[in-house]
Design an enzyme around this catalytic site. Structure first.
Site, PDB file in Angstrom:
ATOM      1  N   GLU A  34      24.339  -0.931   3.454  1.00 42.48           N
ATOM      2  CA  GLU A  34      23.501  -1.785   2.986  1.00 42.48           C
ATOM      3  C   GLU A  34      23.015  -1.692   1.299  1.00 42.48           C
ATOM      4  O   GLU A  34      22.500  -0.485   1.054  1.00 42.48           O
ATOM      5  CB  GLU A  34      22.299  -2.095   3.624  1.00 42.48           C
ATOM      6  CG  GLU A  34      21.342  -3.042   3.261  1.00 42.48           C
ATOM      7  CD  GLU A  34      19.999  -3.374   4.292  1.00 42.48           C
ATOM      8  OE1 GLU A  34      19.457  -4.285   4.106  1.00 42.48           O
ATOM      9  OE2 GLU A  34      19.782  -2.424   5.091  1.00 42.48           O
ATOM     10  N   LYS A 105      21.958 -11.764   4.819  1.00 46.70           N
ATOM     11  CA  LYS A 105      20.843 -11.167   5.665  1.00 46.70           C
ATOM     12  C   LYS A 105      19.890 -12.057   6.409  1.00 46.70           C
ATOM     13  O   LYS A 105      19.170 -12.857   5.469  1.00 46.70           O
ATOM     14  CB  LYS A 105      20.429  -9.883   5.356  1.00 46.70           C
ATOM     15  CG  LYS A 105      19.406  -9.172   6.296  1.00 46.70           C
ATOM     16  CD  LYS A 105      18.918  -7.829   5.778  1.00 46.70           C
ATOM     17  CE  LYS A 105      18.126  -6.988   6.525  1.00 46.70           C
ATOM     18  NZ  LYS A 105      17.618  -5.809   6.098  1.00 46.70           N
ATOM     19  N   CYS A 141      21.609  -4.595   8.836  1.00 50.43           N
ATOM     20  CA  CYS A 141      20.650  -4.026   9.376  1.00 50.43           C
ATOM     21  C   CYS A 141      19.776  -4.620  10.363  1.00 50.43           C
ATOM     22  O   CYS A 141      20.001  -4.702  11.449  1.00 50.43           O
ATOM     23  CB  CYS A 141      19.775  -3.391   8.037  1.00 50.43           C
ATOM     24  SG  CYS A 141      18.780  -2.048   8.583  1.00 50.43           S
ATOM     25  N   SER A 173      18.775   2.443   7.437  1.00 49.13           N
ATOM     26  CA  SER A 173      17.647   2.435   8.141  1.00 49.13           C
ATOM     27  C   SER A 173      17.141   3.922   8.269  1.00 49.13           C
ATOM     28  O   SER A 173      17.521   4.547   8.408  1.00 49.13           O
ATOM     29  CB  SER A 173      18.389   2.484   9.798  1.00 49.13           C
ATOM     30  OG  SER A 173      17.253   2.534  10.670  1.00 49.13           O
ATOM     31  N   LYS A 179      13.730   8.131  16.036  1.00 50.17           N
ATOM     32  CA  LYS A 179      14.668   6.872  15.705  1.00 50.17           C
ATOM     33  C   LYS A 179      16.196   7.014  15.990  1.00 50.17           C
ATOM     34  O   LYS A 179      16.579   6.096  16.114  1.00 50.17           O
ATOM     35  CB  LYS A 179      14.282   6.632  14.245  1.00 50.17           C
ATOM     36  CG  LYS A 179      14.785   5.269  14.010  1.00 50.17           C
ATOM     37  CD  LYS A 179      14.306   4.544  12.609  1.00 50.17           C
ATOM     38  CE  LYS A 179      14.437   3.141  12.494  1.00 50.17           C
ATOM     39  NZ  LYS A 179      14.171   2.799  11.186  1.00 50.17           N
ATOM     40  N   GLY A 280       1.865  26.999  -4.944  1.00 51.32           N
ATOM     41  CA  GLY A 280       0.967  28.236  -4.569  1.00 51.32           C
ATOM     42  C   GLY A 280       1.382  28.854  -3.167  1.00 51.32           C
ATOM     43  O   GLY A 280       1.636  28.057  -2.444  1.00 51.32           O
ATOM     44  N   GLY A 283      -0.116  32.843   1.801  1.00 54.95           N
ATOM     45  CA  GLY A 283      -0.113  33.474   3.066  1.00 54.95           C
ATOM     46  C   GLY A 283      -0.093  32.761   4.112  1.00 54.95           C
ATOM     47  O   GLY A 283      -0.049  33.228   5.346  1.00 54.95           O
ATOM     48  N   ASP A 286       1.345  26.544   6.004  1.00 54.25           N
ATOM     49  CA  ASP A 286       1.781  25.357   5.111  1.00 54.25           C
ATOM     50  C   ASP A 286       2.670  25.734   3.772  1.00 54.25           C
ATOM     51  O   ASP A 286       3.809  25.197   3.649  1.00 54.25           O
ATOM     52  CB  ASP A 286       0.575  24.675   4.667  1.00 54.25           C
ATOM     53  CG  ASP A 286       0.008  24.044   5.873  1.00 54.25           C
ATOM     54  OD1 ASP A 286       0.849  23.634   6.976  1.00 54.25           O
ATOM     55  OD2 ASP A 286      -1.241  23.930   6.138  1.00 54.25           O
ATOM     56  N   THR A 387       1.388  21.339  -0.679  1.00 51.29           N
ATOM     57  CA  THR A 387       1.830  22.062   0.600  1.00 51.29           C
ATOM     58  C   THR A 387       0.974  21.443   1.715  1.00 51.29           C
ATOM     59  O   THR A 387       0.917  22.202   2.771  1.00 51.29           O
ATOM     60  CB  THR A 387       1.379  23.695   0.344  1.00 51.29           C
ATOM     61  OG1 THR A 387       0.211  23.697  -0.121  1.00 51.29           O
ATOM     62  CG2 THR A 387       2.353  24.231  -0.585  1.00 51.29           C
TER      63      THR A 387
END
Length: 530
Positions: A34, A105, A141, A173, A179, A280, A283, A286, A387
């Site tokens: 598309e 469309k 779509c 999409s 999905k 950063g 430790g 994340d 993060t």
């Protein structure tokens, strides 16, 4: 094709190159995604630049004269009469040096991240074109999603039943976890209903926060595959009608999500001309996951991690951050904030006098780290990565102008429980993320003996409540009826509601859930909160 939105010339070169490769491999018809000629989806307010729209329209006709085989090309058609908007999301059938047919469309989505009626006028009729000796039903779509829980009152597929040898759907999409299976079921249902093979060509690549996973395919009416293309990368896949292939391997949702996040970082940096990133390293889990994703996306040489121990940082956390950096092979520097923190607290003493240490002092440490990250990004010519995960962003467990500083939040739509799953996946071929980062109690380490659970419910419980509220749209009473503690549910939902102002200032996050913060969930900041 993984294209750059607005790069019409680049799109033309990519389509032409694909057409010549396809012809050389014996193909008789080329299908692309598309709005391919606009460089991909969604172009958003670039569509208000009429000269750009007109240039891609002229490029379509120029391209038609050059292509060596028939093709179906997604484009924008300018409309010169009738009501606004005066554009159509169009599919052009090209053969013999000219545009043979155009389809507009018909179903224009206006939910979640979609805003198509802002730009496009919906089509009013179906279109069957004869190309490569086949009667081809043209769809774009959303036209095939009418039976997937979205009721439009118009069913473009019904008009194609019994009158086509082939159904083609060109698509953009966006991905979210789960999905791909829904799409497969939908495409198979269209093929079965129309009694014709269905070609589904999906965009691949990342455009800002949206991830497009590819996975194009051709499915026969009996549900068998004629073709299945690669996921998360460009592919020229050729299928022969009447011949079937083995179905693709079952998708591992965690591995698939990991691949999508890697592509998202790679494309966001590449398409915004960022060659390096900085973040950063605490430790914790994340920052460890984001660093690992970035190293996989850009190469370890493009990633710089800053260890910024403060007065409450544990030796174990510093050791874990060092172990991670060494395992990934990324550049890392240790820049302690304790002295700067002490200086600022002393300077603030006239204002803070007579008060007990609390949130202001904790946030000051986070903002010092945010300042260090941004300074490094400026000096190194790099982009800062945030993060924070979705669980934290949802309830405001993050610091504006601190850990929220950056140009992209790779895991900002991943719940904390997903972060653990992804981290274990990252270690599937050997330890990169230190096991202690995965197993220890999460902590911001901004005061003595702090853990996240001092302020938040356990993450498995928090994520269940957030998923029910954000993704499923359940009310507090409905969530409580599922067995969650009433007081906890009401507190969590209130935290979500009152922290909208923080999320409005957050970096773009890669969208991987059905209801992501940002364009998919647009809430006013100033509103009644019960």
């Amino acid at each position: 094709m993984n294209l750059l939105i607005g790069d019409v010339d680049g799109a033309c070169r990519a389509i032409s190159a694909a057409a010549h490769r396809a012809q050389a491999q014996g193909a008789q018809l080329l299908v692309g995604p598309e709005l391919a000629l606009m460089g991909g989806y969604p172009p958003r307010d670039l569509l208000e630049r009429r000269q750009l729209v007109q240039r891609q329209w002229e490029a379509l006709h120029s391209l038609a004269r050059q292509l060596p085989l028939p093709a179906l090309i997604g484009c924008v058609e300018p409309l010169h009469d009738g009501p606004d908007p005066r554009m159509a999301n169009a599919l052009a059938a090209v053969a013999d040096g000219r545009v043979q047919a155009l389809y507009h469309k018909r179903l224009l989505p206006m939910y979640d991240v979609f805003d198509e009626r802002r730009y496009f006028r919906p089509g009013t009729r179906s279109q069957v074109v004869r190309l490569a000796g086949l009667r081809i039903g043209m769809t774009v779509c959303e036209d095939i999603w009418n039976d997937a829980g979205f009721s439009y009152g118009v069913d473009p597929i019904q008009d194609l039943v019994g009158c086509c040898d082939l159904i083609v759907n060109v698509s953009a999409s966006p991905y979210h976890v789960g999905k791909p299976l829904v799409r497969h079921q939908l495409i198979a249902a269209v093929a079965r209903r129309c009694g014709a093979p269905t070609v589904y060509c999906n965009e691949v690549g990342a455009h800002d926060e949206l991830l497009f996973d590819g996975g194009s395919c051709i499915i026969d009416p009996d549900g068998s595959y004629v073709l299945h293309a690669k996921r998360w990368e460009e592919d020229l896949a050729i299928g022969e009608l009447g011949a079937t292939v083995a179905p693709p391997a079952a998708i591992d949702p965690v591995a698939d999500l990991y691949d999508g996040l890697v592509m998202g970082i790679h494309d966001y940096c590449g398409k915004t001309r960022q060659s390096a990133v900085v973040l950063g390293l605490s430790g914790g889990i994340d920052s460890a996951l984001v660093a690992t994703l970035a190293a996989d996306a850009l190469g370890p040489e493009a990633v710089t991690g800053l260890l910024m121990p403060g007065p409450y940082s544990s030796t174990g956390s510093v050791d874990d951050a060092l172990s991670l950096a060494r395992a990934l092979g990324i550049r890392h520097e240790t820049l302690a904030i304790s002295r700067a923190y002490a200086t600022l607290v002393a300077e603030l003493q006239p204002l803070f006098a007579g008060t007990s240490p609390g949130l202001a002092e904790e946030n000051l440490q986070s903002r010092l780290r945010g300042t260090m990250v941004m300074a490094a990004a400026n000096k190194l010519g790099a982009m800062a990565l945030t993060t924070g995960n979705k669980s934290e962003l949802a309830v405001g467990y993050c610091t504006i102008y601190g850990d929220m500083n950056g140009g992209l939040g790779p895991i900002g739509d991943c719940y904390k429980t997903q972060v653990w799953q992804l981290s274990r996946h990252a270690n599937r071929h050997g330890v990169r993320i230190p096991p202690a980062s995965i197993t220890k109690a999460p902590s911001a380490e901004l005061r003595e003996n702090q853990t996240d659970q001092d302020s938040l419910p356990p993450y498995d419980q928090l994520d269940r409540i957030l998923e029910a509220f954000l993704e499923q749209g359940l009310t507090s009473d409905e969530i409580i009826a599922l067995g969650e503690p009433a007081e906890t549910v009401r507190r969590v939902i209130r935290l979500v509601e009152v922290n909208e102002f923080k999320r409005r200032q957050a970096a773009p996050t890669l969208r991987v859930t059905p209801k992501a913060f940002g364009t998919g969930r647009r809430m006013p900041i100033a509103r009644f909160i019960g």
